[in-house]
Scaffold this motif. Sequence first.
Motif, short mmCIF file in Angstrom:
data_model
loop_
_atom_site.label_atom_id
_atom_site.label_comp_id
_atom_site.label_asym_id
_atom_site.label_seq_id
_atom_site.Cartn_x
_atom_site.Cartn_y
_atom_site.Cartn_z
N ILE A 1 0.85 -1.19 0.00
CA ILE A 1 0.00 0.00 0.00
C ILE A 1 0.88 1.24 0.00
O ILE A 1 1.87 1.30 0.73
CB ILE A 1 -0.91 0.03 1.25
CG1 ILE A 1 -1.80 -1.22 1.25
CG2 ILE A 1 -1.78 1.28 1.25
CD1 ILE A 1 -2.77 -1.26 2.40
N HIS A 2 0.56 2.17 -0.83
CA HIS A 2 1.27 3.44 -0.76
C HIS A 2 0.35 4.58 -1.16
O HIS A 2 -0.72 4.37 -1.71
CB HIS A 2 2.55 3.42 -1.60
CG HIS A 2 2.29 3.19 -3.05
ND1 HIS A 2 2.07 1.94 -3.59
CD2 HIS A 2 2.21 4.04 -4.08
CE1 HIS A 2 1.87 2.06 -4.90
NE2 HIS A 2 1.94 3.32 -5.21
N ILE A 3 0.81 5.79 -0.87
CA ILE A 3 0.04 6.97 -1.22
C ILE A 3 0.67 7.59 -2.45
O ILE A 3 1.88 7.70 -2.56
CB ILE A 3 0.05 7.98 -0.04
CG1 ILE A 3 -0.79 7.43 1.10
CG2 ILE A 3 -0.50 9.33 -0.49
CD1 ILE A 3 -0.70 8.25 2.36
N LYS A 4 -0.17 7.93 -3.38
CA LYS A 4 0.38 8.58 -4.57
C LYS A 4 -0.50 9.74 -4.98
O LYS A 4 -1.70 9.79 -4.67
CB LYS A 4 0.52 7.59 -5.72
CG LYS A 4 -0.79 6.99 -6.16
CD LYS A 4 -0.59 5.99 -7.27
CE LYS A 4 -0.22 6.71 -8.55
NZ LYS A 4 -0.15 5.78 -9.69
N ASN A 5 0.12 10.69 -5.68
CA ASN A 5 -0.62 11.81 -6.22
C ASN A 5 -1.17 11.40 -7.58
O ASN A 5 -0.43 11.33 -8.56
CB ASN A 5 0.31 13.03 -6.35
CG ASN A 5 -0.41 14.24 -6.94
OD1 ASN A 5 -1.62 14.22 -7.14
ND2 ASN A 5 0.34 15.28 -7.19
N TYR A 6 -2.46 11.11 -7.61
CA TYR A 6 -3.01 10.58 -8.84
C TYR A 6 -2.97 11.59 -9.99
O TYR A 6 -3.00 11.23 -11.17
CB TYR A 6 -4.45 10.08 -8.63
CG TYR A 6 -4.90 9.34 -9.86
CD1 TYR A 6 -4.32 8.12 -10.19
CD2 TYR A 6 -5.82 9.89 -10.73
CE1 TYR A 6 -4.64 7.47 -11.35
CE2 TYR A 6 -6.16 9.24 -11.90
CZ TYR A 6 -5.58 8.04 -12.20
OH TYR A 6 -5.89 7.41 -13.36
N MET A 7 -2.87 12.86 -9.62
CA MET A 7 -2.79 13.90 -10.64
C MET A 7 -1.58 13.66 -11.57
O MET A 7 -1.63 13.96 -12.75
CB MET A 7 -2.67 15.25 -9.94
CG MET A 7 -3.36 16.40 -10.61
SD MET A 7 -4.99 16.07 -11.31
CE MET A 7 -6.03 16.96 -10.20
N GLU A 8 -0.52 13.07 -11.02
CA GLU A 8 0.66 12.77 -11.84
C GLU A 8 0.32 11.81 -12.97
O GLU A 8 0.72 12.02 -14.11
CB GLU A 8 1.76 12.13 -10.97
CG GLU A 8 2.58 13.13 -10.21
CD GLU A 8 3.71 12.43 -9.42
OE1 GLU A 8 4.28 11.46 -9.94
OE2 GLU A 8 3.97 12.87 -8.30
N ASP A 9 -0.40 10.75 -12.63
CA ASP A 9 -0.79 9.79 -13.66
C ASP A 9 -1.66 10.45 -14.72
O ASP A 9 -1.51 10.20 -15.91
CB ASP A 9 -1.59 8.63 -13.04
CG ASP A 9 -0.68 7.68 -12.29
OD1 ASP A 9 0.50 8.03 -12.07
OD2 ASP A 9 -1.13 6.58 -11.93
N LEU A 10 -2.59 11.29 -14.25
CA LEU A 10 -3.50 11.94 -15.20
C LEU A 10 -2.72 12.85 -16.14
O LEU A 10 -2.98 12.87 -17.34
CB LEU A 10 -4.58 12.74 -14.45
CG LEU A 10 -5.65 11.92 -13.76
CD1 LEU A 10 -6.64 12.83 -13.04
CD2 LEU A 10 -6.41 11.05 -14.74
N VAL A 11 -1.76 13.60 -15.59
CA VAL A 11 -0.97 14.50 -16.44
C VAL A 11 -0.21 13.70 -17.50
O VAL A 11 -0.23 14.05 -18.68
CB VAL A 11 -0.01 15.37 -15.59
CG1 VAL A 11 1.08 16.00 -16.46
CG2 VAL A 11 -0.79 16.47 -14.88
N TRP A 12 0.41 12.60 -17.10
CA TRP A 12 1.15 11.80 -18.09
C TRP A 12 0.20 11.21 -19.12
O TRP A 12 0.55 11.09 -20.29
CB TRP A 12 1.96 10.70 -17.41
CG TRP A 12 3.18 11.22 -16.71
CD1 TRP A 12 3.43 11.18 -15.37
CD2 TRP A 12 4.33 11.86 -17.30
NE1 TRP A 12 4.65 11.77 -15.10
CE2 TRP A 12 5.22 12.18 -16.26
CE3 TRP A 12 4.67 12.20 -18.62
CZ2 TRP A 12 6.45 12.83 -16.48
CZ3 TRP A 12 5.89 12.83 -18.84
CH2 TRP A 12 6.76 13.14 -17.79
N ASN A 13 -0.99 10.81 -18.68
CA ASN A 13 -1.96 10.25 -19.63
C ASN A 13 -2.38 11.26 -20.69
O ASN A 13 -2.59 10.91 -21.84
CB ASN A 13 -3.23 9.79 -18.90
CG ASN A 13 -3.01 8.49 -18.15
OD1 ASN A 13 -1.99 7.83 -18.33
ND2 ASN A 13 -3.95 8.14 -17.29
#
Length: 92
Positions: free
Chosen positions: A3-15
């Motif tokens: 389990i970890h915490i991530k900034n999902y905005m990063e994935d969205l930006v790359w997408n």
Amino acid sequence: MHIHIKNYMEDLVWNYLDVIIAKHPQVCNCEKCRYDIAALALNFLPPHYIVSDKGETYTKVKSLEQQFNVDLISAISQAIRIVTNKPRHEME
Ligand SMILES: [Zn+2]
């Protein structure tokens, strides 16, 4: 269990990045400029942290994507404009 915490905005930006860059042929597509654009765009967007464990997050993530769609496009477009006007790749 991982389990970890991530900034999902990063994935969205790359997408979104490649799709939006494709619409701006004047943009330099080198690695440095791509990262500069992604970092700048993330600075314009609110971070959105999620707990990343199992596939359960998928629906949450889809609704986030819809919620931030317009913000993502405008943040990335703005970042593209800034980097295109002043690319940093020549300095190194
Ligand atoms: Zn470049």
